[in-house]
Scaffold this motif. Structure first.
Motif, short mmCIF file in Angstrom:
data_model
loop_
_atom_site.label_atom_id
_atom_site.label_comp_id
_atom_site.label_asym_id
_atom_site.label_seq_id
_atom_site.Cartn_x
_atom_site.Cartn_y
_atom_site.Cartn_z
N ASN A 106 -6.26 19.81 -12.01
CA ASN A 106 -5.76 21.14 -12.38
C ASN A 106 -4.25 21.27 -12.13
N GLY A 107 -3.55 20.15 -12.12
CA GLY A 107 -2.10 20.19 -12.10
C GLY A 107 -1.45 20.18 -10.73
N TYR A 108 -2.23 19.99 -9.68
CA TYR A 108 -1.67 19.94 -8.33
C TYR A 108 -1.17 18.54 -8.00
N PHE A 109 -0.13 18.48 -7.19
CA PHE A 109 0.27 17.24 -6.55
C PHE A 109 -0.63 17.05 -5.34
N THR A 110 -1.39 15.96 -5.30
CA THR A 110 -2.32 15.73 -4.20
C THR A 110 -1.87 14.52 -3.40
N ALA A 111 -1.87 14.66 -2.09
CA ALA A 111 -1.41 13.59 -1.22
C ALA A 111 -2.25 13.53 0.04
N ARG A 112 -2.43 12.32 0.52
CA ARG A 112 -3.15 12.08 1.77
C ARG A 112 -2.24 11.37 2.75
N VAL A 113 -2.23 11.87 3.98
CA VAL A 113 -1.56 11.18 5.08
C VAL A 113 -2.60 10.95 6.16
N GLY A 114 -2.86 9.68 6.51
CA GLY A 114 -3.82 9.40 7.56
C GLY A 114 -5.25 9.40 7.06
N LYS A 115 -6.18 9.74 7.94
CA LYS A 115 -7.61 9.57 7.68
C LYS A 115 -8.24 10.82 7.07
N LEU A 116 -8.66 10.72 5.81
CA LEU A 116 -9.46 11.77 5.18
C LEU A 116 -10.83 11.23 4.83
N TYR A 117 -10.89 10.31 3.87
CA TYR A 117 -12.12 9.54 3.71
C TYR A 117 -12.20 8.57 4.88
N HIS A 118 -13.33 7.90 5.01
CA HIS A 118 -13.53 7.10 6.22
C HIS A 118 -12.76 5.79 6.19
N TYR A 119 -12.18 5.47 7.33
CA TYR A 119 -11.96 4.08 7.69
C TYR A 119 -12.02 3.97 9.19
N GLY A 120 -12.35 2.78 9.65
CA GLY A 120 -12.63 2.59 11.06
C GLY A 120 -11.41 2.77 11.93
N VAL A 121 -11.59 3.53 13.00
CA VAL A 121 -10.55 3.71 14.00
C VAL A 121 -11.04 3.03 15.28
N PRO A 122 -10.24 2.11 15.83
CA PRO A 122 -8.86 1.81 15.46
C PRO A 122 -8.69 0.63 14.51
N GLY A 123 -9.79 -0.08 14.18
CA GLY A 123 -9.68 -1.35 13.48
C GLY A 123 -8.94 -1.30 12.16
N GLU A 124 -9.11 -0.20 11.39
CA GLU A 124 -8.52 -0.13 10.05
C GLU A 124 -7.31 0.81 9.97
N ILE A 125 -6.77 1.20 11.12
CA ILE A 125 -5.54 1.99 11.09
C ILE A 125 -4.46 1.23 10.32
N GLY A 126 -3.76 1.91 9.44
CA GLY A 126 -2.73 1.28 8.63
C GLY A 126 -3.22 0.77 7.29
N THR A 127 -4.52 0.95 7.00
CA THR A 127 -5.09 0.48 5.74
C THR A 127 -5.61 1.67 4.93
N ASN A 128 -6.10 1.38 3.72
CA ASN A 128 -6.73 2.41 2.89
C ASN A 128 -8.18 2.67 3.28
N GLY A 129 -8.82 1.70 3.95
CA GLY A 129 -10.21 1.88 4.32
C GLY A 129 -11.08 2.21 3.11
N LEU A 130 -11.93 3.21 3.27
CA LEU A 130 -12.81 3.64 2.18
C LEU A 130 -12.18 4.81 1.41
N ASP A 131 -10.91 4.71 1.13
CA ASP A 131 -10.22 5.78 0.41
C ASP A 131 -10.71 5.87 -1.03
N ASP A 132 -10.31 6.93 -1.71
CA ASP A 132 -10.72 7.17 -3.10
C ASP A 132 -9.48 7.38 -3.95
N ALA A 133 -9.09 6.37 -4.72
CA ALA A 133 -7.84 6.43 -5.49
C ALA A 133 -7.78 7.60 -6.46
N PRO A 134 -8.87 7.98 -7.15
CA PRO A 134 -8.78 9.10 -8.10
C PRO A 134 -8.44 10.44 -7.44
N SER A 135 -8.53 10.53 -6.11
CA SER A 135 -8.30 11.80 -5.43
C SER A 135 -6.83 12.13 -5.25
#
Length: 457
Positions: A106-135
């Motif tokens: 709907n025309g919004y700029f969408t951005a993620r910083v840090g953990k929204l979808y899951h990734y393991g803490v602390p093992g996957e800190i600094g990665t995309n983990g189970l992120d969702d690119a279309p979001s």
């Protein structure tokens, strides 16, 4: 004298409203604004003063990935089929439109910083983990000093994985060097760079998720002799099913002093995270965005600190299922008040679309909380449903303003019934008391009828 507009003159559309979503990892309700006498959370408290604090908010699944997946897709766990930490929802509901994706569409700029979808803490800190690119239009994956100093941790559960351990570090250095400090810095940059466009900014803090790491000054705020251990720990366990417990043996064998040290570290991590939230809120005000931005603050589930002899999440007890949730909508009549109504994390999706004037996708299972933002005590009849998986099947729980009813083994196992008005610590299981058979039957019908009907995206 300025010319009057004609009927055919183009009208300037009202500016789109912004969304600032604050997600916190493994945070329970031990906060000043929720009445905790010791924990210092000044910035969460000030957000509550400018919004509505929900006293009875509950997650759908007390484990990071299932909970976050449910909230961000708008689907209950029985629909997403995400019950653990490995399955990505795009493999089970590939076409679902997520909450940020809907805003992006709907025309919004969408951005993620840090953990929204899951990734393991602390093992996957600094990665995309189970992120969702279309979001998202853009993402940031911070990685700070805490990740580099894991060899300095004190770990009271060395046989457990670090992401599910009772481990901590009173760190050297500054806030800004820690991963959550970098989260705040990157979030502020994104607000500064995109202040002139409608945005959906999701900011995911890592603490107080274990390992509990914060600069030393935050540990100093919580002397160990001030830490009071829960009295109901572990209590009479004979009235519960074995499946009610995640931590076994109780307290994982920690001494009382070790338990106090662990709670001290958890509280220090809360106050450290709170300070980073304060930096983000300060920037929102400094940039003149507060009057057009709805802020929603939530944790993915609660967290036990030795109540019932339990630690962390993955149980259906109140301390595991209940979450802090604050919604600060500019101009809402209920701002500064608390709502006693029973709500769910699922309700965030339709609340944000409703407040921002967007349609709500038909698959969304939650209920808009916008009416409660105007009148926090408005009549409401939407119980909260939480579930958790065990080896013998699913455990399910329903929470109303007065009652919690739980049943194990896919509805065929042991039952629990608690009167929250008289027994807020869930110490007296009334499930076998014939005086409450009618209440139990009604709640059971409501629970099993609502929770096991998957919805299509």
């Amino acid at each position: 004298m300025a010319a009057m507009p004609t009927e055919n003159a183009p009208r300037r559309a009202a500016p789109k409203k912004n969304v600032l979503m604050i997600a916190v990892d493994d945070l329970n309700n031990d906060l000043g604004t929720y009445g905790h006498a010791l924990v210092k959370s000044p910035n969460i408290d000030r957000l509550a003063r400018r919004g509505v604090r929900f006293e009875r908010a509950y997650c759908q699944f007390p484990l990071c990935s299932p909970s976050r997946t449910s909230l961000l897709t708008g689907l209950r766990p029985d629909s997403t089929k995400v019950f653990e930490l490995k399955t990505h929802f795009r493999t089970t509901v590939p076409d679902v439109v997520t909450l940020p994706q809907h805003f992006k569409n709907n025309g919004y700029f969408t951005a993620r910083v840090g953990k929204l979808y899951h990734y393991g803490v602390p093992g996957e800190i600094g990665t995309n983990g189970l992120d969702d690119a279309p979001s998202w239009n853009t993402v940031r994956n911070p990685k700070g000093r805490d990740k580099a100093e894991e060899d300095l941790l004190t770990n009271y559960t060395p046989k457990r994985g670090l992401g599910s351990s009772l481990s901590f570090l009173a760190a050297e250095g500054t806030d800004e060097e820690q991963t959550d400090g970098i989260v705040a810095t990157e979030a502020i940059k994104l607000m500064e760079q995109n202040a002139d466009k409608p945005f959906f900014l999701a900011v995911g803090f890592y603490r107080p998720h274990c390992p509990y790491i914060a600069p030393k000054k935050y540990f100093a705020m919580y002397p160990k002799d001030k830490i009071v251990l829960p009295e109901h720990s572990p209590g009479d366990t004979s009235q519960y099913s074995r499946e009610a417990f995640f931590t076994y043996p109780f307290n994982w064998g920690l001494t009382e002093d070790q338990r106090r040290e662990t709670i001290q570290a958890y509280f220090a991590s809360i106050t450290f995270m709170d300070a980073q939230l304060g930096r983000v809120l300060d920037a929102l005000d400094r940039l003149g965005l507060a009057d057009n931005t709805i802020v929603v603050f939530w944790s993915d589930h609660g967290y036990l600190l030795s109540e019932h002899g339990q630690w962390m999440k993955q149980s259906l007890f109140e301390e595991s299922a209940r979450v802090p949730m604050i919604v600060a909508a500019p101009g809402a009549k209920g701002n500064g008040a608390a709502s006693p109504r029973t709500v769910e994390l699922l309700d965030i999706y339709p609340t944000l679309t409703d407040w921002c004037g967007l349609s709500t996708p038909s698959h969304v299972a939650g209920t808009s909380l916008v009416p409660l933002l105007s009148n926090p005590r408005k009549s409401w009849d939407h119980p909260a449903i939480t579930q958790v998986l065990r080896n013998n099947g699913m455990g399910r729980s329903i929470r109303t303003e007065r009652w919690r009813y739980s049943v194990w083994e896919n509805g065929t196992g042991a039952e629990e019934l608690y009167d929250q008005e008289k027994d807020p610590y869930e110490l007296k299981n009334l499930a076998k008391d014939a005086r409450f058979d009618k209440t139990k039957r009604e709640l059971r019908t409501q629970l099993l009828g609502a929770s096991v009907k998957p919805a299509a995206p």
